[in-house]
Design a protein around this motif. Sequence first.
Motif, PDB file in Angstrom:
ATOM      1  N   VAL A  89       0.837  -1.206   0.000  1.00 59.55           N
ATOM      2  CA  VAL A  89       0.000   0.000   0.000  1.00 59.55           C
ATOM      3  C   VAL A  89       0.871   1.255   0.000  1.00 59.55           C
ATOM      4  O   VAL A  89       0.577   2.228  -0.707  1.00 59.55           O
ATOM      5  CB  VAL A  89      -0.947  -0.014   1.218  1.00 59.55           C
ATOM      6  CG1 VAL A  89      -1.656   1.328   1.353  1.00 59.55           C
ATOM      7  CG2 VAL A  89      -1.969  -1.133   1.082  1.00 59.55           C
ATOM      8  N   GLN A  90       1.942   1.231   0.766  1.00 60.08           N
ATOM      9  CA  GLN A  90       2.840   2.389   0.788  1.00 60.08           C
ATOM     10  C   GLN A  90       3.476   2.619  -0.574  1.00 60.08           C
ATOM     11  O   GLN A  90       3.653   3.762  -1.004  1.00 60.08           O
ATOM     12  CB  GLN A  90       3.919   2.196   1.854  1.00 60.08           C
ATOM     13  CG  GLN A  90       3.412   2.315   3.281  1.00 60.08           C
ATOM     14  CD  GLN A  90       4.486   2.010   4.307  1.00 60.08           C
ATOM     15  OE1 GLN A  90       5.428   1.259   4.034  1.00 60.08           O
ATOM     16  NE2 GLN A  90       4.357   2.574   5.482  1.00 60.08           N
ATOM     17  N   SER A  91       3.834   1.532  -1.259  1.00 62.74           N
ATOM     18  CA  SER A  91       4.419   1.660  -2.593  1.00 62.74           C
ATOM     19  C   SER A  91       3.430   2.272  -3.580  1.00 62.74           C
ATOM     20  O   SER A  91       3.788   3.176  -4.353  1.00 62.74           O
ATOM     21  CB  SER A  91       4.887   0.284  -3.085  1.00 62.74           C
ATOM     22  OG  SER A  91       5.387   0.365  -4.400  1.00 62.74           O
ATOM     23  N   ILE A  92       2.184   1.790  -3.544  1.00 65.81           N
ATOM     24  CA  ILE A  92       1.160   2.341  -4.439  1.00 65.81           C
ATOM     25  C   ILE A  92       0.884   3.799  -4.109  1.00 65.81           C
ATOM     26  O   ILE A  92       0.756   4.653  -4.995  1.00 65.81           O
ATOM     27  CB  ILE A  92      -0.132   1.517  -4.340  1.00 65.81           C
ATOM     28  CG1 ILE A  92       0.114   0.079  -4.806  1.00 65.81           C
ATOM     29  CG2 ILE A  92      -1.240   2.162  -5.161  1.00 65.81           C
ATOM     30  CD1 ILE A  92       0.571  -0.040  -6.244  1.00 65.81           C
ATOM     31  N   PHE A  93       0.826   4.106  -2.807  1.00 68.47           N
ATOM     32  CA  PHE A  93       0.564   5.488  -2.395  1.00 68.47           C
ATOM     33  C   PHE A  93       1.697   6.408  -2.838  1.00 68.47           C
ATOM     34  O   PHE A  93       1.456   7.550  -3.242  1.00 68.47           O
ATOM     35  CB  PHE A  93       0.401   5.554  -0.877  1.00 68.47           C
ATOM     36  CG  PHE A  93       0.133   6.937  -0.356  1.00 68.47           C
ATOM     37  CD1 PHE A  93      -1.124   7.502  -0.470  1.00 68.47           C
ATOM     38  CD2 PHE A  93       1.144   7.681   0.244  1.00 68.47           C
ATOM     39  CE1 PHE A  93      -1.368   8.788   0.001  1.00 68.47           C
ATOM     40  CE2 PHE A  93       0.904   8.953   0.714  1.00 68.47           C
ATOM     41  CZ  PHE A  93      -0.362   9.509   0.598  1.00 68.47           C
TER      42      PHE A  93
END
Length: 285
Positions: free
Chosen positions: A205-209
């Motif tokens: 999720v952090q990567s996508i964000f």
Amino acid sequence: MLVDAFRAEAVRLLRNRMVLFWSVLFTPLVFAVGGVIFHLVAESRAPDMEKAGLPQTLGNAPVNLGDALTLGAGSGANGVILVMMLIAAATLYAGDYRWESWRLISARNTRTNLILGKVGVLKAVAVAAMLTFLVAAFIFTVAQALVFERPLTFEYGADDWGRFALIWLLGLVRIVQYAMIALLTAVISRSLLAALFVPFAVGFVQSIFGQAGLPLLGWEPTEWAPQLILPGLAYDTLKAAIQAGSGPEAEGLLVTKAAVSLALWSVVPLVGALAWFQRQDLSKE
């Protein structure tokens, strides 16, 4: 004592060869074998490229083994290693919940020492994984020289050694920081699967964000909020700063933001796990 807790965890993990294989050996092995295959395929396609008039980027220039050090340090905390290290982290941090052995070992040591012993063993596993990946980087580089019949050299100055050491240590911090999410998850959930998949989900999720969320919110990567929310961005920021050397005052402030982010993402989950574990009922674990 803390030393006893560390020794006990190390002995138990050393007996679990499958965990050690996936956490320590798998990624470097794939990288080394894949690198050799890549060089062989590239060498076999070289005549076709020459006939087509395409430039030969390799030529006959010597292969610098110092590049292997740079490659190994810079990629020592890559995404695949982070994910594979979760196998060791979940086994260390949640294994006693799964096998209901906490009530047996908690009587022999303090709870703080038991957790810190597990963290120490995880650090040792991370060091082993990064050293093994460094060996794989040398295999990749030597294979390039052998396949393309290029001479080997070794050129690495004092500044290069300094950057290598800092980037390698930074990679170790990144791996340990990522595994701290598994520690907190394991203590709260008492589940091995949760300790394995929750950190992966958080990182995903952090990567996508970082790729899609920041532009939507109008945030710049150099601001406080992105640096604090995204430890991966903080790691990349610090690594870029080390590679670039000293910079202006603005760069110094950015490095401070990144360092604070990594420190918080490392310390807060550890303190939270210790606090939760101290109050936890282990009579049925």
